[in-house]
Structure formats: structure tokens, C-alpha cells
Scaffold this motif. Structure first.
Motif, PDB file in Angstrom:
ATOM      1  N   PHE A 167      26.343  20.508 -32.928  1.00  0.00           N
ATOM      2  CA  PHE A 167      26.394  19.839 -34.276  1.00  0.00           C
ATOM      3  C   PHE A 167      26.859  18.345 -33.884  1.00  0.00           C
ATOM      4  O   PHE A 167      26.369  17.378 -34.395  1.00  0.00           O
ATOM      5  CB  PHE A 167      27.280  20.535 -35.286  1.00  0.00           C
ATOM      6  CG  PHE A 167      27.065  19.561 -36.715  1.00  0.00           C
ATOM      7  CD1 PHE A 167      26.096  19.647 -37.589  1.00  0.00           C
ATOM      8  CD2 PHE A 167      28.217  18.937 -37.040  1.00  0.00           C
ATOM      9  CE1 PHE A 167      26.016  19.077 -38.703  1.00  0.00           C
ATOM     10  CE2 PHE A 167      28.387  18.285 -38.123  1.00  0.00           C
ATOM     11  CZ  PHE A 167      27.244  18.332 -39.050  1.00  0.00           C
ATOM     12  N   ALA A 168      28.048  18.255 -33.106  1.00  0.00           N
ATOM     13  CA  ALA A 168      28.588  17.169 -32.941  1.00  0.00           C
ATOM     14  C   ALA A 168      27.816  16.239 -31.877  1.00  0.00           C
ATOM     15  O   ALA A 168      27.726  14.936 -32.173  1.00  0.00           O
ATOM     16  CB  ALA A 168      30.020  17.229 -32.232  1.00  0.00           C
ATOM     17  N   PHE A 172      27.052  11.696 -32.076  1.00  0.00           N
ATOM     18  CA  PHE A 172      27.261  10.681 -30.881  1.00  0.00           C
ATOM     19  C   PHE A 172      26.188   9.783 -30.745  1.00  0.00           C
ATOM     20  O   PHE A 172      26.332   8.767 -30.247  1.00  0.00           O
ATOM     21  CB  PHE A 172      27.429  11.630 -29.598  1.00  0.00           C
ATOM     22  CG  PHE A 172      28.818  12.215 -29.261  1.00  0.00           C
ATOM     23  CD1 PHE A 172      29.881  11.495 -29.269  1.00  0.00           C
ATOM     24  CD2 PHE A 172      28.936  13.640 -29.355  1.00  0.00           C
ATOM     25  CE1 PHE A 172      31.195  12.098 -29.023  1.00  0.00           C
ATOM     26  CE2 PHE A 172      30.126  14.204 -29.184  1.00  0.00           C
ATOM     27  CZ  PHE A 172      31.336  13.416 -28.984  1.00  0.00           C
ATOM     28  N   VAL A 173      24.950  10.115 -31.508  1.00  0.00           N
ATOM     29  CA  VAL A 173      24.005   9.133 -31.499  1.00  0.00           C
ATOM     30  C   VAL A 173      24.086   8.599 -32.920  1.00  0.00           C
ATOM     31  O   VAL A 173      24.000   7.211 -32.755  1.00  0.00           O
ATOM     32  CB  VAL A 173      22.534   9.847 -31.397  1.00  0.00           C
ATOM     33  CG1 VAL A 173      21.491   9.109 -31.530  1.00  0.00           C
ATOM     34  CG2 VAL A 173      22.645  10.561 -30.183  1.00  0.00           C
ATOM     35  N   LEU A 174      23.903   9.322 -34.086  1.00  0.00           N
ATOM     36  CA  LEU A 174      23.853   8.485 -35.349  1.00  0.00           C
ATOM     37  C   LEU A 174      25.160   7.653 -35.418  1.00  0.00           C
ATOM     38  O   LEU A 174      24.776   6.720 -36.507  1.00  0.00           O
ATOM     39  CB  LEU A 174      23.898   9.695 -36.330  1.00  0.00           C
ATOM     40  CG  LEU A 174      22.315  10.505 -36.292  1.00  0.00           C
ATOM     41  CD1 LEU A 174      22.551  11.382 -37.531  1.00  0.00           C
ATOM     42  CD2 LEU A 174      21.371   9.347 -36.658  1.00  0.00           C
ATOM     43  N   SER A 175      26.154   7.915 -34.896  1.00  0.00           N
ATOM     44  CA  SER A 175      27.192   6.917 -35.509  1.00  0.00           C
ATOM     45  C   SER A 175      27.249   5.584 -34.931  1.00  0.00           C
ATOM     46  O   SER A 175      28.030   4.776 -35.348  1.00  0.00           O
ATOM     47  CB  SER A 175      28.471   7.684 -34.657  1.00  0.00           C
ATOM     48  OG  SER A 175      29.030   8.947 -35.426  1.00  0.00           O
ATOM     49  N   ARG A 354      32.005  -0.934 -30.384  1.00  0.00           N
ATOM     50  CA  ARG A 354      31.647  -0.025 -31.346  1.00  0.00           C
ATOM     51  C   ARG A 354      31.230   1.160 -30.475  1.00  0.00           C
ATOM     52  O   ARG A 354      31.461   2.232 -31.115  1.00  0.00           O
ATOM     53  CB  ARG A 354      30.305  -0.778 -31.968  1.00  0.00           C
ATOM     54  CG  ARG A 354      29.782   0.126 -33.225  1.00  0.00           C
ATOM     55  CD  ARG A 354      28.495  -0.687 -33.920  1.00  0.00           C
ATOM     56  NE  ARG A 354      29.812  -1.479 -34.992  1.00  0.00           N
ATOM     57  CZ  ARG A 354      29.218  -2.526 -35.801  1.00  0.00           C
ATOM     58  NH1 ARG A 354      27.748  -2.717 -35.679  1.00  0.00           N
ATOM     59  NH2 ARG A 354      30.034  -2.979 -36.869  1.00  0.00           N
ATOM     60  N   PHE A 355      30.718   0.993 -29.364  1.00  0.00           N
ATOM     61  CA  PHE A 355      30.221   2.385 -28.733  1.00  0.00           C
ATOM     62  C   PHE A 355      31.455   3.059 -28.333  1.00  0.00           C
ATOM     63  O   PHE A 355      31.407   4.411 -28.517  1.00  0.00           O
ATOM     64  CB  PHE A 355      29.580   1.955 -27.255  1.00  0.00           C
ATOM     65  CG  PHE A 355      29.202   3.175 -26.540  1.00  0.00           C
ATOM     66  CD1 PHE A 355      27.935   3.585 -26.975  1.00  0.00           C
ATOM     67  CD2 PHE A 355      29.866   3.393 -25.552  1.00  0.00           C
ATOM     68  CE1 PHE A 355      27.262   4.703 -26.183  1.00  0.00           C
ATOM     69  CE2 PHE A 355      29.160   4.521 -24.643  1.00  0.00           C
ATOM     70  CZ  PHE A 355      28.087   5.154 -24.956  1.00  0.00           C
ATOM     71  N   VAL A 356      32.490   2.487 -27.809  1.00  0.00           N
ATOM     72  CA  VAL A 356      33.716   3.235 -27.351  1.00  0.00           C
ATOM     73  C   VAL A 356      34.424   3.696 -28.456  1.00  0.00           C
ATOM     74  O   VAL A 356      34.671   5.058 -28.564  1.00  0.00           O
ATOM     75  CB  VAL A 356      34.612   2.478 -26.568  1.00  0.00           C
ATOM     76  CG1 VAL A 356      35.991   3.215 -26.394  1.00  0.00           C
ATOM     77  CG2 VAL A 356      33.922   2.102 -25.371  1.00  0.00           C
ATOM     78  N   ILE A 360      34.821   8.082 -29.658  1.00  0.00           N
ATOM     79  CA  ILE A 360      36.012   8.444 -29.703  1.00  0.00           C
ATOM     80  C   ILE A 360      36.627   9.173 -30.689  1.00  0.00           C
ATOM     81  O   ILE A 360      36.992  10.425 -30.917  1.00  0.00           O
ATOM     82  CB  ILE A 360      37.234   7.637 -29.518  1.00  0.00           C
ATOM     83  CG1 ILE A 360      37.189   7.105 -28.110  1.00  0.00           C
ATOM     84  CG2 ILE A 360      38.651   8.058 -29.701  1.00  0.00           C
ATOM     85  CD1 ILE A 360      38.154   6.033 -27.434  1.00  0.00           C
ATOM     86  N   TYR A 361      35.946   8.674 -31.984  1.00  0.00           N
ATOM     87  CA  TYR A 361      36.242   9.355 -33.421  1.00  0.00           C
ATOM     88  C   TYR A 361      35.498  10.551 -33.347  1.00  0.00           C
ATOM     89  O   TYR A 361      36.106  11.665 -34.033  1.00  0.00           O
ATOM     90  CB  TYR A 361      36.015   8.441 -34.428  1.00  0.00           C
ATOM     91  CG  TYR A 361      35.982   8.908 -35.797  1.00  0.00           C
ATOM     92  CD1 TYR A 361      37.041   9.058 -36.531  1.00  0.00           C
ATOM     93  CD2 TYR A 361      34.676   9.403 -36.497  1.00  0.00           C
ATOM     94  CE1 TYR A 361      37.156   9.730 -37.830  1.00  0.00           C
ATOM     95  CE2 TYR A 361      34.813   9.937 -37.705  1.00  0.00           C
ATOM     96  CZ  TYR A 361      36.119   9.904 -38.469  1.00  0.00           C
ATOM     97  OH  TYR A 361      36.029  10.627 -39.583  1.00  0.00           O
TER      98      TYR A 361
END
Length: 448
Positions: A167-168, A172-175, A354-356, A360-361
Motif C-alpha cells: 500500500f505504501a 512513494f509515487v503519488l506523494s 521535495r523528493f527527499v 521520508i514522510y
């Protein structure tokens, strides 16, 4: 949808920002796009409001009982609609200015520093807490799909942790979508899914019928257990009404002028959203409890196994919905993190920053969800501890501080009633939620 430079509420107001400040505001998630329509407000609010909470409402009813459960559900719907209206009104209370973020409104009401300390910790607990719970919800729903579809000996018993990771991986893509309007398609799909799986949940419950051994009494065998379960149920209901934590940020995406203030289309969307919320919440809560009594699971879909294809579909709808809900609640967190990094710590607003930070979040919420996958207990604890203040009574306190209605007037009385109800929720509900987590933790092995 493309982005545009942020515009002030009053177009005739001279913009005193520097070019650098304008560029930063055009980069930050909340202020980078102002061209949303009223229906964006509707489906964003449905996505924010209807989520994991709706599936736990029959379980909350089993902890509260018929009378108190129905009362708390209806009173909460009325109070939270009222406090949501207050926030929509307060968004543009100062001519020429928009309070685009919850903490900005708090700063106006309580002062620059005190407003930050009152609002930001609570809002972060809510938004990060919701995202953690949605990690667990998405993982459990994928696990349920796997169990229903693959029932032979070759499938193996896959741990919940792996489904949470699956699910996560989507996030990692949509965020990395930049702002609210860029996730509008995801949010719309999530809103449609919420109404769909809610209808499946109560429709399948009706088809299953009232269980022969149904019991509407409290499941706990001791007075203390009954009281703690009751308190946890209050928190689970509070968790179901959480849209206030992102409502100002949603309204910030709607264009506004003195002639056409954003509160008009925003409120239209909120009313539509609350009608959808009622169509989701009340049938699921009341019918689910009626059919299963106190034997209902903390996720109503877990109690349903047939027809298999329908329950599989419902669980996949849940997955799609909580993907959208996760993004709705993550976006203000991204905005806070990026604002601090760029405005306070003077980092350059770049794509790799923004990527990093966003990766991390997502990794953090995934890790906590895998470590503490206590769905019901998490709902009760977070629902009372943080949702009650930001949803039930903090808007009322800000309204009293800013507008100062006459003592014993209807507005004054209504706000104090909401404050008292919300404070009781905040004090009592976390006790039940924490106790539920402790009870589940006794038999839980980390990462097993």
C-alpha cells in the motif's frame, strides 16, 4: 490542472511581497493553485471525511449501545457541520486577506506565537495520525482481498506488514504530485469509492441478515471494561469527523474576489459533502450493528465474507479511497515541512528537496503503521486526543475570540455547548483508546 500565481482575496490590494516570496508561494502546495471549483470542495471534503472511520462505526455502536450510539452519531454530525461552517466563514473574515492554513487562523485568533503552539501540534497529530491509520487500513484491506481470492494451500499466509508495504509503495509515487488541485483526480475517485463501499457494506449486511445469536448488550464482562469500551467508542465516532483539519487548505484552492468570495462555492461543496457523509455513515453504523450486534469486527467488511466477489470489490474500493484520503491529509503536512525548510532554513525550493522530504514522510508513516497495526485502538486514541479539539471545539473558541458574540445570545450558547461536548470527548475518549491498544498489545508480537 496547471498552477498559477497565488492571488489575494482583494484584487485591488497592493501586493507587497518580493519576487522571491511570490516564487516560494507559487511553489508551496497550498498556495500554488487558486482555480478550483465548488465541486472540488465537495469531493475533497468527502475524501477527507469518509475514510477508515465509517467502517468502524458499527463497532463503535457496539461499544456505545443503541441509545447513546445513535445520539452521539447524530449530535456529532450536527456539531461538526456547524463548526465547519464557522471555519469556512472565518477563512476571509479580514478584508484583503485569506487564512489559507489552519494555523494562520489560529495566529489571528490567539496571537502569532500562541496560535502556532495551539494549532500546529494538534493538526500534525491529526494528519500524521490519520495517515498512519490509513496505512493499516489499506494493508488490512489488501490482506482481506488476498484471503478471499486465494484460498488454496499454495497461497501461503502473508503477514500484514507486507501488505502495508504494498500500500505504501503507491504513495512513494503519488506523494510527489505538487498540490491539492494536482490530486483532484485521485480525490474524486476516492470520494466515489467511499459511497460505493459504504453502500456495499450496509447492503451486504442486510443480505446477510440479522445473525441468529445476535447480542446487543455490551461485550465486556466487567463494569470497568464496559466503561473503557464506551470511551473508546466515543473516540472512534470523533475520528469519523476529521475534515476540519484540511478545510481551510481546501478552500485556499478556490479563487476569491470581493464580489465572489470563496466561502460561497466552498460552503456549497461542504453541504453536498455532508449529505454524502450522512448517506455513508448512518446506514453503515446502524444497519451494521443491527445485523451483527456486539460480534461485529472493528472493520465491518472483515465481518462479511459473502458474496465473495462483492466483498473483494468493496475492499478494493477501500484501498482506492484511503489512497486518496492519505494524500489529502499528507498535503498540509508537506506544506508545513516545505515552508519551514524554504522560508526558515533557507533551502532552495527544488524538486529533489521535495523528493527527499516526502519520501521520508511516507516511509515514517509506513514504519509506524507496521509497528503498531491496532486499527480500533488507534481510531479511539487519535479520535479523542486530537480530532475532538480541532473538529469540535477549537473553531468555536476562535469564533468567540474573534467575533465576541453577546453573552447568552444563540451564537454564544451554541459555541459553548460545542466546546463542552468537545472537551469531554478530548478528555474521555483517549482513555478508552489507549486501554484498547494496551489490551491488544498483550498478545501482539512486533513484525510477526
Amino acid at each position: 490542472m496547471g498552477t498559477q500565481a497565488p492571488s489575494d482575496y482583494n484584487d485591488s490590494k497592493v501586493d507587497t511581497r518580493t519576487e522571491e516570496e511570490k516564487a516560494i508561494d507559487a511553489w508551496l502546495p497550498i498556495t500554488s493553485s487558486r482555480n478550483a471549483k465548488w465541486w472540488y470542495s465537495a469531493f475533497h471534503n468527502v475524501t477527507a471525511m469518509v475514510g477508515a472511520g465509517v467502517l468502524s462505526l458499527p463497532y463503535a455502536m457496539s461499544e456505545l449501545g443503541w441509545g447513546p450510539g445513535v445520539t452521539v452519531m447524530i449530535v456529532s454530525w450536527i456539531i461538526t457541520l456547524y463548526t465547519l461552517w464557522q471555519m469556512v466563514e472565518m477563512h476571509e473574515m479580514v478584508p484583503g486577506k485569506r487564512f489559507d492554513r489552519y494555523h494562520e487562523l489560529g495566529q489571528h485568533a490567539f496571537g502569532e506565537k500562541l496560535g502556532l503552539w495551539i494549532v500546529v501540534p494538534q493538526q500534525l497529530i491529526v494528519e500524521v495520525g490519520v495517515d498512519i491509520v490509513y496505512m493499516v487500513t489499506g494493508g488490512k484491506s489488501l490482506q482481506k482481498v488476498h484471503e478471499l481470492v486465494c484460498r488454496n494451500e499454495h497461497c501461503g499466509n502473508i503477514k500484514l506488514s507486507y501488505f502495508i508495504m504494498i500500500f505504501a509503495s503507491v504513495h512513494f509515487v503519488l506523494s510527489h504530485l505538487p498540490n491539492f488541485n494536482s490530486i483532484s483526480g485521485v480525490s474524486l475517485a476516492a470520494a466515489v469509492m467511499s459511497l460505493s463501499y459504504s453502500t456495499i457494506a450496509w447492503g451486504a449486511s442486510v443480505k446477510k441478515g440479522v445473525q441468529p445469536d445476535v447480542d446487543y448488550g455490551y461485550k465486556a464482562h466487567s463494569t470497568a471494561g464496559t466503561v473503557f469500551d464506551f470511551l473508546s467508542g466515543l473516540g472512534e465516532v470523533a475520528f469519523a469527523y476529521a475534515g476540519h483539519n484540511v478545510v481551510l487548505e481546501i478552500q485556499a484552492t478556490i479563487p476569491s474576489t470581493p464580489d465572489k468570495p470563496s466561502k460561497v462555492p466552498m460552503w456549497r461543496g461542504v453541504v453536498v459533502a455532508y449529505i454524502v457523509v450522512a448517506l455513508c455513515y448512518f446506514p453503515v453504523a446502524f444497519i451494521g450493528y443491527w445485523m451483527f450486534g456486539n460480534a461485529v469486527e472493528d472493520n465491518i467488511l472483515i465481518s462479511l465474507n459473502k458474496p465473495t466477489w462483492l466483498i473483494v470489490m468493496a475492499n478494493m474500493f477501500v484501498v482506492v479511497h484511503v489512497i486518496g484520503s492519505y494524500q489529502i491529509y499528507a498535503m498540509p503536512v508537506f506544506d508545513m515541512i516545505e515552508t519551514v525548510l524554504v522560508k526558515k532554513l533557507r533551502f532552495r525550493p527544488t524538486w529533489y528537496l521535495r523528493f527527499v522530504t516526502r519520501n521520508i514522510y511516507v516511509a515514517f508513516t509506513m514504519f509506524v503503521g507496521i509497528t503498531f497495526p491496532f486499527f480500533g485502538g488507534l481510531l479511539g486514541f487519535f479520535g479523542g486526543f486530537a480530532f475532538a479539539p480541532t473538529t469540535y471545539f477549537l473553531p468555536c473558541i476562535m469564533w468567540l475570540a474573534i467575533y465576541k458574540p453577546r453573552r447568552w445570545s444563540l451564537s454564544w450558547i451554541a459555541n459553548w455547548v460545542c466546546i463542552i461536548f468537545g472537551v469531554l470527548l478530548m478528555v474521555l475518549a483517549p482513555i478508552g483508546g489507549l486501554r484498547s491498544i494496551i489490551v491488544q498489545a498483550k498478545t501482539y508480537k512486533f513484525y510477526n
